[in-house]
Design an enzyme around this catalytic site. Structure first.
Site, PDB file in Angstrom:
ATOM      1  N   TYR A 124       7.654   2.132  -7.863  1.00 10.91           N
ATOM      2  CA  TYR A 124       7.005   0.817  -7.993  1.00 10.91           C
ATOM      3  C   TYR A 124       6.535   0.557  -9.425  1.00 10.91           C
ATOM      4  O   TYR A 124       6.660  -0.549  -9.942  1.00 10.91           O
ATOM      5  CB  TYR A 124       5.830   0.704  -7.009  1.00 10.91           C
ATOM      6  CG  TYR A 124       6.243   0.812  -5.560  1.00 10.91           C
ATOM      7  CD1 TYR A 124       7.262   0.008  -5.055  1.00 10.91           C
ATOM      8  CD2 TYR A 124       5.637   1.723  -4.691  1.00 10.91           C
ATOM      9  CE1 TYR A 124       7.654   0.104  -3.728  1.00 10.91           C
ATOM     10  CE2 TYR A 124       6.018   1.814  -3.360  1.00 10.91           C
ATOM     11  CZ  TYR A 124       7.035   1.012  -2.885  1.00 10.91           C
ATOM     12  OH  TYR A 124       7.423   1.106  -1.579  1.00 10.91           O
ATOM     13  N   GLU A 142       0.869  -1.181   0.000  1.00 12.60           N
ATOM     14  CA  GLU A 142       0.000   0.000   0.000  1.00 12.60           C
ATOM     15  C   GLU A 142       0.904   1.230   0.000  1.00 12.60           C
ATOM     16  O   GLU A 142       1.945   1.233   0.661  1.00 12.60           O
ATOM     17  CB  GLU A 142      -0.885   0.076   1.254  1.00 12.60           C
ATOM     18  CG  GLU A 142      -2.035  -0.895   1.256  1.00 12.60           C
ATOM     19  CD  GLU A 142      -1.656  -2.220   1.887  1.00 12.60           C
ATOM     20  OE1 GLU A 142      -0.615  -2.255   2.587  1.00 12.60           O
ATOM     21  OE2 GLU A 142      -2.374  -3.210   1.689  1.00 12.60           O
TER      22      GLU A 142
HETATM   23  C1  LIG Z   1      10.436   6.609  -2.304  1.00 14.10           C
HETATM   24  C2  LIG Z   1      11.928   6.648  -1.962  1.00 14.10           C
HETATM   25  C3  LIG Z   1      12.290   5.366  -1.208  1.00 14.10           C
HETATM   26  C4  LIG Z   1      12.733   6.700  -3.283  1.00 14.10           C
HETATM   27  O1  LIG Z   1      14.108   6.605  -2.962  1.00 14.10           O
HETATM   28  P1  LIG Z   1      15.256   7.261  -3.845  1.00 14.10           P
HETATM   29  O2  LIG Z   1      16.539   6.648  -3.401  1.00 14.10           O
HETATM   30  O3  LIG Z   1      15.183   8.725  -3.831  1.00 14.10           O
HETATM   31  O4  LIG Z   1      14.846   6.753  -5.309  1.00 14.10           O
HETATM   32  P2  LIG Z   1      15.829   6.393  -6.518  1.00 14.10           P
HETATM   33  O5  LIG Z   1      16.865   7.433  -6.673  1.00 14.10           O
HETATM   34  O6  LIG Z   1      16.292   4.994  -6.363  1.00 14.10           O
HETATM   35  O7  LIG Z   1      14.822   6.472  -7.758  1.00 14.10           O
HETATM   36  C5  LIG Z   1      14.244   5.289  -8.307  1.00 14.10           C
HETATM   37  C6  LIG Z   1      13.000   5.649  -9.095  1.00 14.10           C
HETATM   38  O8  LIG Z   1      12.008   6.203  -8.204  1.00 14.10           O
HETATM   39  C7  LIG Z   1      11.275   7.240  -8.877  1.00 14.10           C
HETATM   40  N1  LIG Z   1      11.574   8.522  -8.211  1.00 14.10           N
HETATM   41  C8  LIG Z   1      12.441   8.723  -7.191  1.00 14.10           C
HETATM   42  N2  LIG Z   1      12.395  10.018  -6.782  1.00 14.10           N
HETATM   43  C9  LIG Z   1      11.489  10.640  -7.583  1.00 14.10           C
HETATM   44  C10 LIG Z   1      10.988  11.970  -7.663  1.00 14.10           C
HETATM   45  N3  LIG Z   1      11.442  12.928  -6.835  1.00 14.10           N
HETATM   46  N4  LIG Z   1      10.040  12.248  -8.580  1.00 14.10           N
HETATM   47  C11 LIG Z   1       9.575  11.280  -9.408  1.00 14.10           C
HETATM   48  N5  LIG Z   1      10.025   9.996  -9.398  1.00 14.10           N
HETATM   49  C12 LIG Z   1      10.963   9.676  -8.494  1.00 14.10           C
HETATM   50  C13 LIG Z   1      11.779   7.241 -10.323  1.00 14.10           C
HETATM   51  O9  LIG Z   1      11.001   6.312 -11.039  1.00 14.10           O
HETATM   52  C14 LIG Z   1      13.193   6.693 -10.150  1.00 14.10           C
HETATM   53  O10 LIG Z   1      13.684   6.082 -11.321  1.00 14.10           O
HETATM   54  P3  LIG Z   1      14.599   6.950 -12.355  1.00 14.10           P
HETATM   55  O11 LIG Z   1      15.867   7.253 -11.609  1.00 14.10           O
HETATM   56  O12 LIG Z   1      14.781   6.023 -13.510  1.00 14.10           O
HETATM   57  O13 LIG Z   1      13.805   8.194 -12.667  1.00 14.10           O
HETATM   58  C15 LIG Z   1      12.291   7.918  -1.132  1.00 14.10           C
HETATM   59  O14 LIG Z   1      11.773   9.047  -1.773  1.00 14.10           O
HETATM   60  C16 LIG Z   1      11.801   7.888   0.310  1.00 14.10           C
HETATM   61  O15 LIG Z   1      12.464   7.357   1.203  1.00 14.10           O
HETATM   62  N6  LIG Z   1      10.613   8.482   0.555  1.00 14.10           N
HETATM   63  C17 LIG Z   1      10.049   8.561   1.919  1.00 14.10           C
HETATM   64  C18 LIG Z   1       9.590   7.222   2.401  1.00 14.10           C
HETATM   65  C19 LIG Z   1       8.478   6.677   1.529  1.00 14.10           C
HETATM   66  O16 LIG Z   1       7.577   7.401   1.150  1.00 14.10           O
HETATM   67  N7  LIG Z   1       8.550   5.376   1.215  1.00 14.10           N
HETATM   68  C20 LIG Z   1       7.570   4.674   0.423  1.00 14.10           C
HETATM   69  C21 LIG Z   1       6.593   4.009   1.303  1.00 14.10           C
HETATM   70  S1  LIG Z   1       5.407   3.037   0.386  1.00 14.10           S
END
Ligand SMILES: CC(C)(COP(=O)(O)OP(=O)(O)OC[C@H]1O[C@@H](n2cnc3c(N)ncnc32)[C@H](O)[C@@H]1OP(=O)(O)O)[C@@H](O)C(=O)NCCC(=O)NCCS
Length: 194
Positions: free
Chosen positions: A132, A120
């Site tokens: 995802y 979720e």
């Molecule tokens: C969601 C989260 C884990 C992503 O981590 P991250 O290390 O910044 O992500 P990555 O650099 O590995 O990016 C992977 C993909 O995520 C998506 N993404 C990451 N940040 C993004 C942004 N700011 N806007 C849009 N897409 C994004 C893209 O699809 C990206 O792929 P790409 O590099 O080919 O564009 C991070 O933002 C986080 O910790 N958020 C708070 C906790 C949370 O909400 N967790 C999810 C709970 S369900």
């Protein structure tokens, strides 16, 4: 990320990580009313937690002095793998760590003979939804008011068959693309050292 002494790795969470992960969890989710009890989670045989660290290649990957900068959890119920969370420290985002954690969770789910992966995610959390979606998760419905802090809806996202030829082919391709783009990140998912 080129060849250098410091790189990222993912390994299983151990008891020694609990205080660092709890601190990270509080910083990433400051509004959470019931913080995750990682001590209990590590004792739960259905739960599998991993951490992302900065790893000095001169040190062992299991070294507990590595710096924890992200974590993720999976609950395995028969053939279903439920992603509990993926979280990356604010100042390490957009460097591929969230994707590295998701790659590792998929690998774990495949190793544990799961078929389906589900989760979720908050309706407002477009960033996580994009991550995802990149890995084939599609939206399957809404849990109304699922999040009890602000009664926000939860979007259910699922991949039906991670053992299908199509998913495995796409996963292999994405993993290859990741390695080309990000370089030397390692995923080590052997059982934790007790
Ligand atoms: C969601 C989260 C884990 C992503 O981590 P991250 O290390 O910044 O992500 P990555 O650099 O590995 O990016 C992977 C993909 O995520 C998506 N993404 C990451 N940040 C993004 C942004 N700011 N806007 C849009 N897409 C994004 C893209 O699809 C990206 O792929 P790409 O590099 O080919 O564009 C991070 O933002 C986080 O910790 N958020 C708070 C906790 C949370 O909400 N967790 C999810 C709970 S369900």
């Amino acid at each position: 990320m080129g060849k250098c002494d410091l790189s990222y790795c993912v390994r299983r969470m151990t008891e020694d990580d609990i205080s660092a992960v709890s601190e990270l969890d509080r910083r990433i989710f400051p509004d959470m009313k019931m913080p995750t009890n990682f001590e209990n989670e590590l004792k739960n045989c259905m739960a599998h937690y991993i951490v992302a660290c900065e790893c000095d290649s001169a040190k062992s990957i299991n070294s507990n002095d590595s710096n924890v900068i992200g974590y993720a959890g999976l609950w395995i119920m028969v053939s279903e793998a439920h992603i509990v969370n993926i979280a990356v420290a604010h100042n390490y985002r957009r460097r591929g760590l969230g994707e590295l954690l998701l790659l590792a969770l998929i690998e774990l789910a495949l190793d544990m003979k799961c078929n389906m992966m589900t989760l979720e995610v908050r309706a407002s959390n477009v960033t996580a939804q994009r991550l995802y979606q990149k890995y084939g998760f599609t939206s399957r419905g809404v849990r109304k008011g699922y999040y009890n802090d602000n009664r926000e809806d939860g979007i259910i996202m699922t991949v039906d068959n991670i053992n299908s030829k199509t998913f495995k082919g796409e996963y292999k391709k994405l993993k290859g693309d990741y390695q080309k783009k990000r370089g030397a990140a390692e995923i080590i998912l052997t059982a934790p050292i007790s």
